[in-house]
Design an enzyme around this catalytic site. Structure first.
Site, PDB file in Angstrom:
ATOM      1  N   PHE A  43       0.773  -1.304  -0.246  1.00 19.79           N
ATOM      2  CA  PHE A  43      -0.027  -0.039   0.097  1.00 19.79           C
ATOM      3  C   PHE A  43       0.813   1.184  -0.044  1.00 19.79           C
ATOM      4  N   THR A  84       5.785   2.640  12.689  1.00 22.40           N
ATOM      5  CA  THR A  84       4.516   2.887  12.979  1.00 22.40           C
ATOM      6  C   THR A  84       4.361   3.834  14.431  1.00 22.40           C
ATOM      7  N   ASP A  85       3.431   4.524  14.539  1.00 24.00           N
ATOM      8  CA  ASP A  85       3.237   5.040  16.011  1.00 24.00           C
ATOM      9  C   ASP A  85       2.745   3.913  16.805  1.00 24.00           C
ATOM     10  N   GLU A  86       2.214   2.839  16.529  1.00 23.23           N
ATOM     11  CA  GLU A  86       1.837   1.721  17.384  1.00 23.23           C
ATOM     12  C   GLU A  86       2.733   1.301  18.366  1.00 23.23           C
ATOM     13  N   TYR A 142       1.851  -7.556  16.470  1.00 24.30           N
ATOM     14  CA  TYR A 142       2.426  -6.338  15.331  1.00 24.30           C
ATOM     15  C   TYR A 142       3.265  -5.256  15.850  1.00 24.30           C
ATOM     16  N   ALA A 168       4.717  -5.000  18.661  1.00 27.30           N
ATOM     17  CA  ALA A 168       5.757  -5.512  19.458  1.00 27.30           C
ATOM     18  C   ALA A 168       7.083  -5.809  18.298  1.00 27.30           C
ATOM     19  N   LYS A 208       7.164  -4.438  15.497  1.00 20.41           N
ATOM     20  CA  LYS A 208       7.879  -3.391  14.667  1.00 20.41           C
ATOM     21  C   LYS A 208       8.766  -2.547  15.778  1.00 20.41           C
ATOM     22  N   LYS A 251      -8.073  -3.891   5.975  1.00 26.70           N
ATOM     23  CA  LYS A 251      -7.994  -2.710   6.797  1.00 26.70           C
ATOM     24  C   LYS A 251      -9.263  -1.869   6.807  1.00 26.70           C
ATOM     25  N   TYR A 305     -15.361  -3.096  15.889  1.00 27.77           N
ATOM     26  CA  TYR A 305     -15.311  -3.730  16.966  1.00 27.77           C
ATOM     27  C   TYR A 305     -15.425  -3.053  18.089  1.00 27.77           C
ATOM     28  N   ASP A 335     -14.976  -7.488  20.546  1.00 24.07           N
ATOM     29  CA  ASP A 335     -13.557  -6.362  20.271  1.00 24.07           C
ATOM     30  C   ASP A 335     -12.467  -7.231  19.933  1.00 24.07           C
ATOM     31  N   ARG A 336     -11.472  -6.362  19.258  1.00 20.08           N
ATOM     32  CA  ARG A 336     -10.143  -6.980  18.928  1.00 20.08           C
ATOM     33  C   ARG A 336      -9.364  -7.170  20.523  1.00 20.08           C
ATOM     34  N   PRO A 337      -8.500  -8.420  20.784  1.00 21.66           N
ATOM     35  CA  PRO A 337      -8.130  -8.717  22.134  1.00 21.66           C
ATOM     36  C   PRO A 337      -7.123  -7.431  22.361  1.00 21.66           C
ATOM     37  N   HIS A 341      -7.300  -4.471  22.267  1.00 27.54           N
ATOM     38  CA  HIS A 341      -7.426  -3.192  21.432  1.00 27.54           C
ATOM     39  C   HIS A 341      -6.837  -1.998  22.056  1.00 27.54           C
TER      40      HIS A 341
HETATM   41  P1  NAD Z   1       1.225  -3.610   3.043  1.00 23.29           P
HETATM   42  O1  NAD Z   1       0.782  -4.874   3.854  1.00 23.29           O
HETATM   43  O2  NAD Z   1       0.171  -2.929   2.475  1.00 23.29           O
HETATM   44  O3  NAD Z   1       2.494  -4.016   2.338  1.00 23.29           O
HETATM   45  C1  NAD Z   1       3.608  -4.661   2.746  1.00 23.29           C
HETATM   46  C2  NAD Z   1       4.633  -5.285   1.577  1.00 23.29           C
HETATM   47  O4  NAD Z   1       5.591  -5.857   2.119  1.00 23.29           O
HETATM   48  C3  NAD Z   1       3.867  -6.127   0.594  1.00 23.29           C
HETATM   49  O5  NAD Z   1       3.941  -5.742  -0.917  1.00 23.29           O
HETATM   50  C4  NAD Z   1       4.436  -7.435   0.865  1.00 23.29           C
HETATM   51  O6  NAD Z   1       4.299  -8.274  -0.326  1.00 23.29           O
HETATM   52  C5  NAD Z   1       5.769  -7.149   1.246  1.00 23.29           C
HETATM   53  N1  NAD Z   1       6.278  -7.938   1.933  1.00 23.29           N
HETATM   54  C6  NAD Z   1       5.922  -8.585   3.101  1.00 23.29           C
HETATM   55  N2  NAD Z   1       6.615  -9.465   3.854  1.00 23.29           N
HETATM   56  C7  NAD Z   1       7.749  -9.484   2.960  1.00 23.29           C
HETATM   57  C8  NAD Z   1       9.027 -10.217   3.124  1.00 23.29           C
HETATM   58  N3  NAD Z   1       9.144 -11.195   4.030  1.00 23.29           N
HETATM   59  N4  NAD Z   1       9.792  -9.963   2.160  1.00 23.29           N
HETATM   60  C9  NAD Z   1       9.673  -8.953   1.125  1.00 23.29           C
HETATM   61  N5  NAD Z   1       8.633  -8.280   1.115  1.00 23.29           N
HETATM   62  C10 NAD Z   1       7.618  -8.703   1.896  1.00 23.29           C
HETATM   63  O7  NAD Z   1       1.915  -2.592   4.297  1.00 23.29           O
HETATM   64  P2  NAD Z   1       1.801  -0.910   4.369  1.00 23.29           P
HETATM   65  O8  NAD Z   1       0.596  -0.485   4.927  1.00 23.29           O
HETATM   66  O9  NAD Z   1       2.305  -0.658   2.980  1.00 23.29           O
HETATM   67  O10 NAD Z   1       3.016  -0.457   5.560  1.00 23.29           O
HETATM   68  C11 NAD Z   1       4.357  -0.406   4.733  1.00 23.29           C
HETATM   69  C12 NAD Z   1       5.166  -0.217   5.861  1.00 23.29           C
HETATM   70  O11 NAD Z   1       4.594   1.169   6.807  1.00 23.29           O
HETATM   71  C13 NAD Z   1       5.223  -1.218   7.135  1.00 23.29           C
HETATM   72  O12 NAD Z   1       6.544  -1.396   7.456  1.00 23.29           O
HETATM   73  C14 NAD Z   1       4.273  -0.581   8.175  1.00 23.29           C
HETATM   74  O13 NAD Z   1       4.689  -1.207   9.518  1.00 23.29           O
HETATM   75  C15 NAD Z   1       4.478   0.798   8.135  1.00 23.29           C
HETATM   76  N6  NAD Z   1       3.390   1.682   8.340  1.00 23.29           N
HETATM   77  C16 NAD Z   1       2.129   1.377   7.748  1.00 23.29           C
HETATM   78  C17 NAD Z   1       1.025   2.109   8.305  1.00 23.29           C
HETATM   79  C18 NAD Z   1      -0.467   1.961   7.828  1.00 23.29           C
HETATM   80  O14 NAD Z   1      -1.308   2.865   8.186  1.00 23.29           O
HETATM   81  N7  NAD Z   1      -0.645   1.169   6.663  1.00 23.29           N
HETATM   82  C19 NAD Z   1       1.324   3.176   9.330  1.00 23.29           C
HETATM   83  C20 NAD Z   1       2.643   3.255   9.469  1.00 23.29           C
HETATM   84  C21 NAD Z   1       3.642   2.544   9.390  1.00 23.29           C
HETATM   85  P1  TYD Z   2      -7.077  -1.116  11.034  1.00 24.22           P
HETATM   86  O1  TYD Z   2      -7.401  -0.476   9.844  1.00 24.22           O
HETATM   87  O2  TYD Z   2      -6.650  -2.684  11.492  1.00 24.22           O
HETATM   88  O3  TYD Z   2      -5.891  -0.439  11.441  1.00 24.22           O
HETATM   89  P2  TYD Z   2      -4.826  -0.402  12.972  1.00 24.22           P
HETATM   90  O4  TYD Z   2      -5.523  -1.532  13.775  1.00 24.22           O
HETATM   91  O5  TYD Z   2      -3.211  -0.757  12.612  1.00 24.22           O
HETATM   92  O6  TYD Z   2      -5.184   0.986  13.830  1.00 24.22           O
HETATM   93  O7  TYD Z   2      -7.832  -0.566  12.070  1.00 24.22           O
HETATM   94  C1  TYD Z   2      -8.220   0.655  12.414  1.00 24.22           C
HETATM   95  C2  TYD Z   2      -9.254   0.706  13.645  1.00 24.22           C
HETATM   96  O8  TYD Z   2     -10.470   0.111  13.195  1.00 24.22           O
HETATM   97  C3  TYD Z   2      -8.791  -0.026  14.534  1.00 24.22           C
HETATM   98  O9  TYD Z   2      -9.137   0.588  16.123  1.00 24.22           O
HETATM   99  C4  TYD Z   2      -9.560  -1.268  14.783  1.00 24.22           C
HETATM  100  C5  TYD Z   2     -10.800  -0.831  13.903  1.00 24.22           C
HETATM  101  N1  TYD Z   2     -11.630  -2.013  13.003  1.00 24.22           N
HETATM  102  C6  TYD Z   2     -12.852  -2.292  13.391  1.00 24.22           C
HETATM  103  O10 TYD Z   2     -13.478  -1.672  14.086  1.00 24.22           O
HETATM  104  N2  TYD Z   2     -13.281  -3.242  12.452  1.00 24.22           N
HETATM  105  C7  TYD Z   2     -12.800  -3.828  11.295  1.00 24.22           C
HETATM  106  O11 TYD Z   2     -13.211  -4.703  10.725  1.00 24.22           O
HETATM  107  C8  TYD Z   2     -11.043  -3.261  11.343  1.00 24.22           C
HETATM  108  C9  TYD Z   2     -10.379  -4.071  10.121  1.00 24.22           C
HETATM  109  C10 TYD Z   2     -10.613  -2.523  12.066  1.00 24.22           C
END
Ligand code: NAD
Ligand code: TYD
Length: 349
Positions: free
Chosen positions: A14, A132-134, A157, A159, A161, A196, A214, A287-289, A291
């Site tokens: 993404f 991530t901020d998580e 997740y 932990a 990161k 997501k 959730y 709820d997500r465990p 959360h």
């Molecule tokens: P994503 O899950 O959409 O994409 C992850 C990509 O990594 C995929 O293309 C996958 O094929 C590749 N990948 C996974 N395992 C692999 C491996 N072992 N070897 C090579 N490639 C591999 O993730 P995203 O949402 O684009 O997140 C990208 C980065 O940004 C991650 O490190 C994530 O922790 C961080 N991040 C994401 C968010 C968010 O909201 N999505 C926010 C903050 C930080």
């Molecule tokens: P998500 O997109 O999984 O991101 P993150 O857990 O990394 O923040 O979830 C965003 C928020 O939405 C989170 O509080 C969990 C909630 N959520 C739901 O309530 N229902 C859903 O089906 C999903 C995927 C997430």
């Protein structure tokens, strides 16, 4: 601008696909190598706009394979790494933590090792770790995460990161590896895998399926337009100080339930449905465990030091996002026809 040979990991995911497109188009003198294992979350279709550009190269490979990475570095002599490859979905990490350990922790160390071994001099080299901020854990109703907030990850997740962040810092302090890092809030926008919240709910509304909120939905996330994140990475990559971390956030806090209601209103409008019809699909589920209650970023450092700010607010971005998924039906259909549906059947049965 000097020529560079940059290895971007996870570029078919993404955030990665937005970053790869930005870098390939903006810097024609950079050679961009996108290394991706194409897991369920990686989609080569996301990169069709740059696939034929001469400064773009795709390598299929897994960061869990350290020997492969060492060979790759030897062959290509990258001078920079921007590391995004990861397992990224909290719910999956609860079901199968080991994938997260292997990719997010072991994979990151493999990359650090390959860079450390290959870079005989650290001059003009950079290892940029995207996180991530998580990692900071969960906030109460008040307060913001800053770069000095102690780490307190609470899901497998976050932990994994957090471990990778610590290892990147450890390589900087111990071996002098030139690193920079950023920790970003929740991203939204085109090309996000529909497990997501936002793309899942857009797809469900389109298909008149329940929207599984959730718990009571009173969880807060800070949402950032994905292209703003890609721009932040560009800025940190070029101007960030070595050894430093930058928090990247949207100043866009929403309680999940309010965010989902806003999405429902937007979808009613875009689909020409009666007002209130999408909201009827909202279903409160178990709820997500563990959360996390609230995430919110203080992005003062990146604003003051690197002059980066988000360009759009959530209402506008949410509409653009919903429109994109509706206009890109075949992308959504292709990606939702895979095995990920089995995963959801398991979780919500
Ligand atoms: P994503 O899950 O959409 O994409 C992850 C990509 O990594 C995929 O293309 C996958 O094929 C590749 N990948 C996974 N395992 C692999 C491996 N072992 N070897 C090579 N490639 C591999 O993730 P995203 O949402 O684009 O997140 C990208 C980065 O940004 C991650 O490190 C994530 O922790 C961080 N991040 C994401 C968010 C968010 O909201 N999505 C926010 C903050 C930080
Ligand atoms: P998500 O997109 O999984 O991101 P993150 O857990 O990394 O923040 O979830 C965003 C928020 O939405 C989170 O509080 C969990 C909630 N959520 C739901 O309530 N229902 C859903 O089906 C999903 C995927 C997430």
């Amino acid at each position: 601008m000097k020529n560079k040979k940059i290895l971007i990991t996870g570029g078919a995911g993404f955030i990665g696909c937005h970053l790869v497109k930005l870098m390939v188009n903006k810097y024609s003198n950079y050679e961009i190598y996108n290394l991706d294992a194409l897991t369920y979350a990686g989609n080569i279709e996301n990169l069709k706009d740059v696939a034929n550009k001469s400064n773009y190269h795709f390598i299929k490979g897994n960061i869990q394979d350290g020997a492969f990475l060492k060979k790759l570095f030897k062959e290509h002599q990258f001078d920079s790494v921007i590391h995004l490859a990861a397992e990224s979905h909290v719910d999956r990490s609860i079901l199968s933590p080991m994938d997260f350990i292997m990719t997010n922790i072991v994979g990151t160390v493999n990359l650090l090792e390959a860079a450390k071994e290959n870079w005989t001099s650290f001059d003009e080299k950079l290892f940029y770790h995207v996180s991530t901020d998580e990692v900071y854990g969960s906030l109460g109703e008040e307060g913001l995460f800053t770069e000095t907030t102690p780490y307190s990850p609470r899901s497998p997740y976050s932990a994994s990161k957090a471990s990778s962040d610590h290892l990147v810092m450890a390589y900087h302090h111990t071996y002098g590896l030139p690193i920079v890092m950023s920790n970003c809030s929740n991203n939204y926008g085109p090309y996000q895998f529909p497990e997501k919240l936002l793309p899942l709910f857009i797809n469900n509304i389109k298909n008149n399926k329940p929207l599984p909120v959730y718990g009571d939905g009173n969880y807060t996330r800070d949402w950032l337009w994905v292209k703003d994140h890609a721009k932040a990475i560009d800025v940190v990559f070029h101007e960030g100080k070595l050894g430093e971390t930058y928090n990247v956030g949207g100043h866009n806090e929403w309680k999940n339930i309010d965010f989902v209601n806003l999405l429902c209103e937007t979808m009613d409008e875009l689909l020409g449905r009666e007002k209130g019809s999408s909201a009827k699909l909202i279903t409160f589920v178990k709820d997500r465990p563990g959360h996390d209650l609230r995430y919110a970023i203080d992005a003062t450092k990146i604003k003051n030091e690197l002059n980066w700010e988000p360009s759009i607010q959530t209402k506008e971005g949410l509409k653009l996002t919903a429109q994109w998924y509706l206009e890109n039906e075949s992308w959504l259909e292709n990606i939702t026809s895979g095995a990920y549906l089995d995963y959801y059947k398991k979780q919500y049965s």
